[in-house]
Design a protein around this motif. Structure first.
Motif, mmCIF file in Angstrom:
data_model
loop_
_atom_site.group_PDB
_atom_site.id
_atom_site.type_symbol
_atom_site.label_atom_id
_atom_site.label_comp_id
_atom_site.label_asym_id
_atom_site.label_seq_id
_atom_site.Cartn_x
_atom_site.Cartn_y
_atom_site.Cartn_z
ATOM 1 N N ILE A 19 20.087 41.028 94.699
ATOM 2 C CA ILE A 19 20.470 41.543 93.126
ATOM 3 C C ILE A 19 21.129 42.949 93.316
ATOM 4 O O ILE A 19 20.377 43.775 94.157
ATOM 5 C CB ILE A 19 19.553 41.215 92.235
ATOM 6 N N VAL A 24 23.189 38.714 89.977
ATOM 7 C CA VAL A 24 22.995 38.047 91.358
ATOM 8 C C VAL A 24 24.492 38.198 91.964
ATOM 9 O O VAL A 24 25.521 38.171 91.411
ATOM 10 C CB VAL A 24 22.636 36.656 91.131
ATOM 11 N N LYS A 221 19.474 36.049 75.117
ATOM 12 C CA LYS A 221 20.068 37.072 75.826
ATOM 13 C C LYS A 221 19.171 37.422 77.025
ATOM 14 O O LYS A 221 18.119 37.068 77.240
ATOM 15 C CB LYS A 221 20.153 38.108 74.959
ATOM 16 N N VAL A 222 19.993 37.872 77.986
ATOM 17 C CA VAL A 222 19.087 38.238 79.548
ATOM 18 C C VAL A 222 18.762 39.654 79.246
ATOM 19 O O VAL A 222 19.740 40.693 79.015
ATOM 20 C CB VAL A 222 20.200 38.047 80.604
ATOM 21 N N LEU A 223 17.621 39.991 79.673
ATOM 22 C CA LEU A 223 16.903 41.340 79.590
ATOM 23 C C LEU A 223 17.122 41.869 80.887
ATOM 24 O O LEU A 223 17.271 43.033 81.141
ATOM 25 C CB LEU A 223 15.648 41.216 78.955
ATOM 26 N N GLU A 224 16.587 41.074 81.897
ATOM 27 C CA GLU A 224 16.362 41.423 83.344
ATOM 28 C C GLU A 224 16.544 40.372 84.367
ATOM 29 O O GLU A 224 15.909 39.467 83.883
ATOM 30 C CB GLU A 224 15.394 42.293 83.426
ATOM 31 N N ILE A 225 17.022 40.424 85.344
ATOM 32 C CA ILE A 225 17.219 39.688 86.512
ATOM 33 C C ILE A 225 16.521 40.333 87.710
ATOM 34 O O ILE A 225 16.894 41.549 88.049
ATOM 35 C CB ILE A 225 18.435 39.118 87.043
ATOM 36 N N TYR A 226 15.444 39.692 88.366
ATOM 37 C CA TYR A 226 14.834 40.406 89.636
ATOM 38 C C TYR A 226 14.315 39.760 90.605
ATOM 39 O O TYR A 226 14.279 38.445 90.269
ATOM 40 C CB TYR A 226 13.722 41.339 89.037
ATOM 41 N N LEU A 227 14.126 40.221 91.684
ATOM 42 C CA LEU A 227 13.487 39.509 92.762
ATOM 43 C C LEU A 227 12.257 39.317 92.545
ATOM 44 O O LEU A 227 11.498 40.460 92.369
ATOM 45 C CB LEU A 227 14.064 39.671 93.912
#
Lengths: 259, 328
Positions: A19, A24, A221-227
């Motif tokens: 990310i 991504v 809605k997307v707030l956050e993408i994380y590993l």
């Protein structure tokens, strides 16, 4: 028989995810037909071989998806309709995609007796677009099928229900979603690959569809993408095997507290 | 601002599933002191009112029609749509189960709702509900929320949100809703149900999973794994390698294709740990790996590892556990 197959292109399942700037990273990743959609493609082609007709691949996505659509054509599908999102910068969620596919079916006047899709995509894993599309088209759906038999307008499927199996009867028109075990997708032949290059692949821009932007706007809605947090390497037990087993049981009991 | 939350209580074979209680816990959090309404469908519905009340429901809507005793998409769809139109909730929660996965997208499409599937956690961030869900089968996570004034709708993955302890003093009001089913819209008929799942312990909800890979070598090779799973009240799973080799049914496959599981204890026997398998199980609370190859990637996600032949180690482990579990 008119057969529509919804196909999504996804990361290969062997890919690692990285990310950057909250998204991504796609650069350098290997993309494939979503494995569940590949079962849908195979089943569509088998239906055509048995009953005659035409298999149309429907894909929403940016320019990279063409490779996967061509693969489906090389397997034996007849034509593709690609809804190009390359230059679309709005948010699209499952609600949006289902609306867009429905609008495309109408705009392209695509006839269908059966629609096949994967039970889920291995990237988002939402398992929504198939059933949503069936509802928008006012047709029934059966999800996670492992066997499909069509006789005239009568359909019999086997459906995987969390490991158990249901035998279900219905009638065309119908939407089904493919579960693992439905079939063994074929590899495209060399001849198939050559033919696929000349098969029609219609490109549709979202702007061309008879659908208001408001109507297909994402509801979420997307707030956050994380590993996920990296896990510390575990403990490899040492010593005599019997002692290791005894130690493991003690650890499970007193340290992990899971037994 | 307090809210009205609807929980569609998951039932299997007439019994409430634990994910129904987990959904109630999520609903209590989301309601911010408002009302939690549980809905339960089937001729047995009234039997479950007390349990739903004890775990957080203020009201229970029952639809006691026997057409709902066995799940079919169209009958459930009609009943759930009627319930939502009657209750008018601001948020709807149900399990990410065979039923929840199948009916929720249809309902969402008909009513123009968004839907966040397969949620593993929820929290309130600045007065907004945020839902965490795995993507790429757990290789990454996304936090999602709903746009302003949209009805919140989420399916919750079993075993992730903690149910509230039962409070037997709690009671709930009961509302009966009847549904006039449109017979022309009951379009699928179940002719037969074949039980294949491991003795009633569902893989996705099992507290213990014992999984085998190519290392089990044959269908019979699963026998010691099954014995261990039975002892621990768990389920048997498998890697894609084992399924592809024909050692077991695809229904058992765990991974990015297949099922994603998060048990308390995951025992991987003879599984090397391809990334596609790790995606399906690495969020398990405790992982034990048993493999002959000390370099197998499975050891990198395992909490405890034993390097050895599964056909030696697994039976020893079963015997040792029997000693410890005696009298429990």
């Amino acid at each position: 028989m008119n057969i529509l197959v919804c196909l999504k292109q996804t990361f290969d399942t062997e890919e690692r995810i990285t990310i950057e700037n909250g998204v991504v990273v796609e650069d350098g990743a290997v993309f494939v037909i979503n494995p569940y959609d590949e079962y849908a493609v195979e089943e569509g082609i088998k239906l055509k071989e048995e009953h005659g007709g035409e298999v149309t691949i429907l894909t929403v996505g940016p320019e990279r998806v063409e490779a996967s659509m061509r693969k489906a054509l090389a397997m034996g599908a007849d034509k593709g309709v690609w809804i190009n999102t390359e230059d679309f910068d709005g948010d699209l969620d499952e609600h949006s995609i289902a609306k867009i596919i429905k609008a495309t079916i109408e705009e392209q006047e695509l006839k269908f007796d059966i629609i096949l899709a994967g039970a889920m995509a291995v990237d988002d894993g939402s398992a929504q677009v198939g059933p949503r599309l069936a509802e928008l088209l006012n047709i029934p759906h059966i999800s996670t099928i492992t066997k499909l038999t069509v006789d005239g307008e009568n359909v019999v499927v086997e459906k995987d229900v969390e490991g158990d199996m249901e035998v279900i009867e219905s009638k065309l028109p119908l939407l089904v979603t493919a579960q693992q075990g439905l079939n063994e997708p074929r590899y495209p032949s060399l001849q198939g690959i050559m033919k696929a290059k000349k098969k029609p692949l219609e490109e549709v821009e979202i702007d061309d569809l008879d659908i208001e932007e408001e109507e297909m706007e994402a509801k979420t809605k997307v707030l956050e993408i994380y590993l996920p947090p990296k896990k510390d390497a575990g403990k490899i037990l040492q010593g005599e095997l019997a002692d290791q087993v005894t130690e493991l049981v003690q650890l499970l009991k007193s340290e992990a507290k899971v037994i | 601002m307090s809210k009205k939350i609807l929980v569609l209580a998951d039932v299997r074979e007439g019994k409430l599933r634990n994910v129904a209680f987990e959904s109630l816990a999520a609903a209590r959090l989301a309601s911010q002191g408002g009302t939690v309404v549980a809905a339960v469908l089937g001729s047995f519905a009234k039997d479950h009112v007390d349990a739903l009340a004890h775990h957080g429901a203020d009201e229970v809507v029952v639809v006691t029609d026997s057409k709902l005793d066995q799940y079919t998409t169209d009958a459930y769809f009609q009943a759930v749509k009627k319930i939502i139109e009657t209750v008018e909730p601001q948020a709807i929660f149900t399990g990410h189960t065979a039923v929840g996965k199948d009916v929720s997208p249809r309902i969402a499409a008909r009513l123009g709702f968004g839907l966040v599937s397969d949620v593993t956690a929820l929290e309130e961030i600045d007065g907004e509900l945020a839902f965490t869900r795995p993507i790429y089968a757990g290789k990454a996570f996304v936090k999602k929320a709903f746009k302003e004034d949209e009805t919140v709708f989420a399916t919750l993955r079993p075993n992730n949100i903690v149910a509230l302890d039962a409070d037997t003093a709690r009671t709930a009001t009961v509302t009966e809703v009847s549904v006039d089913f449109d017979p022309t819209l009951l379009r699928t008929i179940i002719k037969q149900v074949v039980k294949k799942a491991t003795d009633g312990v569902d893989l996705s909800e099992a507290r213990v999973v014992v999984s085998g890979g190519r290392g089990v070598k044959s269908e019979d090779g699963f026998a010691p794994l099954k014995e261990l799973a039975d002892l621990l009240g768990g389920a048997v799973g498998a890697s894609r390698g084992a399924c592809d080799s024909g050692y077991c049914d695809y229904a058992l496959q765990i991974g990015q294709t297949g099922k994603v599981v998060t048990p308390d204890l995951y025992i991987a026997a003879g599984i090397s740990g391809a990334i596609q398998h790790l995606a399906g199980m690495s969020a398990s609370k405790t992982i034990v790996a048993i493999n002959k190859d000390p370099e197998a990637p499975i050891f990198q996600v395992a909490d405890y590892g034993i390097v050895g032949d599964l056909f030696v180690v697994v039976p020893m482990l079963t015997e040792e556990l029997k000693k410890v579990l005696v009298g429990k």
